[in-house]
Write a protein that holds these residues in place. Structure first.
Motif, PDB file in Angstrom:
ATOM      1  N   LEU A 340       0.824  -1.194   0.000  1.00 22.97           N
ATOM      2  CA  LEU A 340       0.000   0.000   0.000  1.00 22.97           C
ATOM      3  C   LEU A 340       0.867   1.257   0.000  1.00 22.97           C
ATOM      4  O   LEU A 340       1.960   1.283   0.568  1.00 22.97           O
ATOM      5  N   ASP A 341       0.350   2.301  -0.619  1.00 18.11           N
ATOM      6  CA  ASP A 341       1.109   3.510  -0.906  1.00 18.11           C
ATOM      7  C   ASP A 341       0.445   4.739  -0.286  1.00 18.11           C
ATOM      8  O   ASP A 341      -0.694   4.679   0.193  1.00 18.11           O
ATOM      9  N   VAL A 342       1.161   5.856  -0.318  1.00 13.71           N
ATOM     10  CA  VAL A 342       0.679   7.124   0.215  1.00 13.71           C
ATOM     11  C   VAL A 342       0.888   8.206  -0.838  1.00 13.71           C
ATOM     12  O   VAL A 342       1.931   8.250  -1.491  1.00 13.71           O
ATOM     13  N   TYR A 355       4.365   8.023  -2.619  1.00 13.28           N
ATOM     14  CA  TYR A 355       5.348   7.348  -1.770  1.00 13.28           C
ATOM     15  C   TYR A 355       4.961   5.876  -1.725  1.00 13.28           C
ATOM     16  O   TYR A 355       3.984   5.493  -1.078  1.00 13.28           O
ATOM     17  N   ARG A 356       5.739   5.083  -2.442  1.00 14.99           N
ATOM     18  CA  ARG A 356       5.417   3.670  -2.592  1.00 14.99           C
ATOM     19  C   ARG A 356       5.830   2.896  -1.343  1.00 14.99           C
ATOM     20  O   ARG A 356       6.993   2.902  -0.937  1.00 14.99           O
ATOM     21  N   GLY A 357       4.877   2.221  -0.734  1.00 12.94           N
ATOM     22  CA  GLY A 357       5.190   1.386   0.408  1.00 12.94           C
ATOM     23  C   GLY A 357       5.913   0.118  -0.007  1.00 12.94           C
ATOM     24  O   GLY A 357       5.743  -0.367  -1.139  1.00 12.94           O
ATOM     25  N   ASN A 358       6.719  -0.402   0.905  1.00 10.19           N
ATOM     26  CA  ASN A 358       7.412  -1.661   0.608  1.00 10.19           C
ATOM     27  C   ASN A 358       6.699  -2.865   1.204  1.00 10.19           C
ATOM     28  O   ASN A 358       7.186  -3.992   1.105  1.00 10.19           O
ATOM     29  N   THR A 360       6.143  -3.509   4.355  1.00 15.68           N
ATOM     30  CA  THR A 360       6.542  -3.841   5.733  1.00 15.68           C
ATOM     31  C   THR A 360       6.735  -2.589   6.582  1.00 15.68           C
ATOM     32  O   THR A 360       7.426  -2.623   7.589  1.00 15.68           O
ATOM     33  N   GLY A 361       6.155  -1.474   6.162  1.00 17.79           N
ATOM     34  CA  GLY A 361       6.241  -0.250   6.950  1.00 17.79           C
ATOM     35  C   GLY A 361       7.286   0.731   6.490  1.00 17.79           C
ATOM     36  O   GLY A 361       7.535   1.727   7.181  1.00 17.79           O
ATOM     37  N   GLY A 362       7.911   0.500   5.357  1.00 20.93           N
ATOM     38  CA  GLY A 362       8.925   1.408   4.825  1.00 20.93           C
ATOM     39  C   GLY A 362       8.586   1.845   3.419  1.00 20.93           C
ATOM     40  O   GLY A 362       7.472   1.611   2.921  1.00 20.93           O
ATOM     41  N   TRP A 363       9.570   2.423   2.745  1.00 22.06           N
ATOM     42  CA  TRP A 363       9.323   3.073   1.467  1.00 22.06           C
ATOM     43  C   TRP A 363      10.241   2.572   0.371  1.00 22.06           C
ATOM     44  O   TRP A 363      11.396   2.242   0.615  1.00 22.06           O
ATOM     45  N   LEU A 364       9.696   2.565  -0.828  1.00 19.02           N
ATOM     46  CA  LEU A 364      10.477   2.488  -2.051  1.00 19.02           C
ATOM     47  C   LEU A 364      10.638   3.914  -2.578  1.00 19.02           C
ATOM     48  O   LEU A 364       9.995   4.838  -2.081  1.00 19.02           O
ATOM     49  N   PRO A 365      11.488   4.151  -3.574  1.00 24.95           N
ATOM     50  CA  PRO A 365      11.668   5.516  -4.069  1.00 24.95           C
ATOM     51  C   PRO A 365      10.345   6.144  -4.498  1.00 24.95           C
ATOM     52  O   PRO A 365       9.507   5.507  -5.136  1.00 24.95           O
TER      53      PRO A 365
END
Length: 532
Positions: A340-342, A355-358, A360-365
């Motif tokens: 899921l993304d923001v 902001y692409r979610g990874n 597990t609670g973090g981000w991809l570029p």
């Protein structure tokens, strides 16, 4: 095509079933697994002796590069009677093995027995069905533990069958089928076992209504082999669920045969991100909806992970510098990767960033997905609003009060926008909670500024509206409203509201469309200037 003809045809191409290319003497040549497809088989109770209830079909012939072993006796809550022997066969022959298990709609007795045997509340039918699916995963996991078989992947078989059939005559029944499959996926996930889906296009559509799960790998069957390339076609064509195809299968009356697709080397893969249907707020991938909030003083973005039972864990910092944005929203899986993304609008330029979610609670570029979005006074993520199973955005135009639908294309972009409303400047808060009224379609909630009324705008599933319904009064007393979806685990979307003193309240909804008593889930929330 018979098994003998299929094997002969493959031999002409230099690749016998169960081996890579052969040398001049007909012996398999060693090749790197990532450069050529691997060939193997799947087996289950039909390969058991008739004395054990099987059909006495033969085990795979010739060298095998992998094996997928069925864990059930054709239906959930049963055991493949010769699972231990088949695992021993794979071990003795040095063949790596994975497992597969059957999903099915519960009988009345199974629903009674297992409706509380999972992480969801059993107060709703949706929660009960998901819990039964969870139990359908727990049962074969216990079998695996007993026989000492620990496959890194267990595939979930979802297809029509005459025994214990899926109800499929209505869209509502297909949604209920999804609840069962979701429970099974979560059961495997909670055990740390990676999972994928086995089916075929028409069968999947019949059971689930062509449910899209792009983040979940696929084992696709070509059925009876009609021509040599059919199994390869399943590797290269879009899959039944939009997931990446890792294995394909074909079969005849005697054997099931399989191949790997692309560079997949029959190795373990990560447990897929949460596939909780309709969710835009499970940011850490644990199948419980979460809340993100920005700290006013620092611009820090915090994750308040949901427990699945109506409360939030302590906030964890997942970003800094977020004060440069003036509109934040949890959009859901906008890119089609399962996580899921923001979305975030940059105050200085009006650019919309994803902001692409990874998972597990973090981000991809991050990726820029729009410009000139500063003309909108509200940006809302309803989930799938137009019924194409891809998440969308709704945006209210400041100067006109028009509400625009920006349909997502499923891979990180938008289709042409469509105006879906006017007069929306009269609302001081617009929420995208998901399916509020239980008809399987995404809805909106809107607070009327002049009255404090809370209105439900039911979506019609095609990008339009059914008549609005007033579902609350006195909501002007709240300084912030948002919806994380289902926060208390009953599979009904809820509402969160902050009062003037900084208390955060959970307003649980019922499946019948009413409210349960509110519950305070936090204090000190006045220090947070964005809750999403």
């Amino acid at each position: 095509m018979s098994a003998a003809v299929a094997l002969a045809a493959l031999a002409v191409t230099g690749s016998a079933v169960g081996a890579g290319p052969a040398d001049a003497a007909g012996h398999p040549r060693a090749v790197p697994a990532a450069t050529l497809p691997l060939f193997g088989s799947d087996v289950s109770w039909p390969q058991c002796p008739t004395s054990m209830g099987g059909q006495g079909l033969p085990m795979p012939a010739g060298p095998q590069q992998f094996l997928v072993v069925g864990l059930t006796f054709g239906l959930p809550f049963t055991e493949n009677p010769c699972l231990a022997d088949q695992v021993a066969w794979a071990t003795a022959n040095g063949v790596p093995a994975q497992g597969y298990t059957m999903a099915a709609f519960p009988t009345a007795a199974q629903l009674t027995a297992y409706r509380g045997s999972g992480p969801w509340s059993s107060t709703t039918r949706a929660g009960q069905l998901s819990n039964v699916g969870y139990a359908e995963a727990s049962y074969p996991l216990a079998t695996l533990n007993r026989v000492g078989f620990a496959p890194p992947v267990v595939w979930i078989d979802v297809e029509p069958r005459p025994r214990q059939p899926w109800p499929t005559s209505t869209a509502a029944q297909q949604r209920e089928n999804r609840y069962v499959v979701e429970g099974l996926m979560r059961g495997l996930r909670d055990a740390g076992v990676a999972y994928g889906l086995y089916s075929y296009a028409s069968g999947w559509a019949q059971v689930t209504g062509s449910w899209r799960l792009p983040g979940v790998p696929v084992w696709a069957t070509a059925g009876t082999l009609d021509y040599l390339e059919e199994a390869l076609d399943r590797c290269t064509q879009p899959s039944f669920s939009a997931g990446k195809v890792l294995l394909s299968q074909w079969y005849d009356a005697v054997r099931d045969q399989d191949r790997t697709c692309g560079t997949y080397a029959f190795t373990a893969f990560p447990v897929p991100a949460s596939s909780l249907s309709g969710s835009t707020a499970d940011f850490n991938g644990d199948w419980d909806n979460d809340v993100l909030a920005r700290v006013r003083a620092s611009g820090e973005l915090r994750l308040y992970a949901g427990t699945g039972s109506g409360s939030l864990r302590e906030g964890v910092r997942v970003g800094t510098g977020w004060q440069v944005f003036n509109a934040l929203e949890t959009v859901g899986d906008f890119t089609g990767d399962g996580a899921l993304d923001v979305t975030a609008r940059l105050t200085s330029t009006g650019e919309l960033w994803l902001y692409r979610g990874n998972g597990t609670g973090g981000w991809l570029p991050r990726v820029r997905v729009g410009t000139a979005w500063d003309v909108f006074s509200s940006i809302v993520a309803p989930g799938d609003f137009n019924g194409d199973q891809r998440v969308d955005l709704l945006a209210r135009e400041r100067s006109t009060g028009y509400l625009w639908l920006y349909p997502g294309n499923g891979v990180g972009g938008f289709l042409p926008r469509v105006r879906v409303g006017s007069g929306w400047n009269g609302y001081s808060a617009i929420l995208g909670p998901g399916d509020v009224n239980g008809d399987g379609v995404a809805d909106l909630l809107a607070r009327e500024a002049s009255t404090g009324y809370l209105w439900l705008y039911p979506g019609d599933g095609r990008g339009g509206w059914l008549p609005r319904v007033r579902i609350g009064t006195g909501w002007n007393a709240m300084t912030a409203l948002m919806s994380p979806g289902d926060l208390n685990g009953d599979r009904v979307p809820d509402v969160l509201a902050r009062d003037a003193t900084g208390n955060l309240w959970l307003y649980p909804r019922t499946a019948a469309g009413g409210w349960l008593p509110r519950v305070r889930v936090g204090t000190g929330w006045n220090g947070l200037d964005a809750i999403l």
